[in-house]
Design an enzyme around this catalytic site. Structure first.
Site, PDB file in Angstrom:
ATOM      1  N   LYS A  99      30.683 -42.891 -44.670  1.00  0.00           N
ATOM      2  CA  LYS A  99      31.037 -41.719 -45.480  1.00  0.00           C
ATOM      3  C   LYS A  99      31.939 -42.138 -46.644  1.00  0.00           C
ATOM      4  O   LYS A  99      31.837 -41.590 -47.748  1.00  0.00           O
ATOM      5  CB  LYS A  99      31.735 -40.676 -44.602  1.00  0.00           C
ATOM      6  CG  LYS A  99      32.163 -39.410 -45.332  1.00  0.00           C
ATOM      7  CD  LYS A  99      30.989 -38.540 -45.732  1.00  0.00           C
ATOM      8  CE  LYS A  99      31.418 -37.302 -46.523  1.00  0.00           C
ATOM      9  NZ  LYS A  99      32.134 -36.304 -45.734  1.00  0.00           N
ATOM     10  N   ALA A 148      31.023 -26.191 -48.724  1.00  0.00           N
ATOM     11  CA  ALA A 148      31.592 -24.859 -48.935  1.00  0.00           C
ATOM     12  C   ALA A 148      32.424 -24.896 -50.206  1.00  0.00           C
ATOM     13  O   ALA A 148      33.057 -25.905 -50.512  1.00  0.00           O
ATOM     14  CB  ALA A 148      32.451 -24.448 -47.739  1.00  0.00           C
TER      15      ALA A 148
END
Length: 303
Positions: free
Chosen positions: A176, A122
């Site tokens: 990650k 986003a």
């Protein structure tokens, strides 16, 4: 479910809009107290969410069943400590941010602590948040004393899929972190979208070798080849994306480098490992950061 979302940036607004649309009772929490937070989001399907939601209501916080924290890593500890005294001790706190190291700063928090990673993309465009791409959220217990809250993954799956529960989330967090150690500093320094990193294979290889060595010492099995393959997959699937660190650098904001490469360097020191490529990148990003923060333009954004 009654949920307070701490942080109303791109990720916070993504969760606020999704939770609200699915009937949950939500409020935002801003650093500068305001009675409402404005959520303006265009979703991946083109639908528009435009609402003013309750914000910074201590009575709402005192009844919240979940505190979802979507701040930048360097903002997390102070903010969570401030709110924890009002939040019920039985209500879990879920941290979703880039990097690692905030849990070590919050060991004395009484509430159950959960942490997670997210691959939804986003970005802010003026006053509007654009949900660029769907992804997966991985969550799990942050400390040994934090129990099974897999029911939360089921609830959040119905709100913003996909959501997966891990009894041992740290293995996923390290995976990650490896991606973040490659993509964030390199894109910030080269001022390029993620896909351009395909041309920097030598640096990617060097970073993955060093990160794999640290992860092995941390007790999780991996290899440089495995990490490199995973990193290359992420680069390809997010080729058009502008990394969060590059967004921060372009906006002259404080970055999360201390909790990404900085965390790797701390753990490498504990294990007596040399990580020269990551050390070099860390120093370069810190130098870039200090240039604009010294000039007074690097003002931290509100939560």
């Amino acid at each position: 479910m009654k949920i307070t979302v701490l942080g109303c940036g791109a990720l916070g607004q993504l969760w606020l809009s999704a939770l609200c649309k699915h009937g949950h009772d939500v409020q935002g929490w801003l650093r500068v107290p305001q009675p409402y937070c404005s959520v303006n989001l265009i979703d991946t399907d083109g639908s528009f969410f435009n609402e003013s939601l309750t914000a910074n209501d201590p009575d709402f916080l005192a009844k919240s069943e979940l505190l979802l924290v979507t701040l930048k890593a360097w903002q997390v500890s102070d903010a969570v400590r401030t709110l924890a005294s009002t939040l019920p001790v039985t209500s879990p706190i879920l941290l979703i941010h880039n990097g690692m190291g905030t849990i070590e700063e919050l060991q004395n928090i009484q509430q159950p602590m959960l942490m997670g990673t997210i691959t939804h993309a986003a970005r802010r465009d003026g006053n509007i948040i654009i949900h660029v791409a769907n992804g997966t959220t991985h969550i799990g217990p942050a400390r040994e004393q934090d129990g099974d809250y897999s029911y939360l993954a089921d609830i959040l799956q119905g709100v913003l899929p996909d959501v997966a529960w891990h009894n041992n989330i740290r293995a996923e967090m390290w995976r990650k972190l490896a991606v973040n150690c490659v993509i964030n500093p390199l894109t910030a320094l080269w001022n390029c979208p993620n896909g351009e990193l395909r041309h920097h294979t030598d640096e990617i290889n060097a970073i993955c070798e060093e990160v794999a060595a640290v992860i092995e010492r941390e007790g999780y099995h991996t290899s440089a080849d495995d990490l490199r393959y995973y990193v290359e997959q992420v680069i390809d699937s997010t080729a058009e994306n502008i990394s969060s660190m590059l967004q921060d650098v372009r906006a002259m904001r404080h970055t999360e480098i201390d909790y990404i490469t900085g965390y790797l360097l701390k753990r490498a020191r504990v294990h007596g490992l040399a990580v020269p490529e990551n050390s070099r990148l860390f120093e370069m990003v810190k130098r870039k950061e200090s240039e604009y923060e010294r000039s007074g333009t690097g003002m931290p954004r509100p939560w």
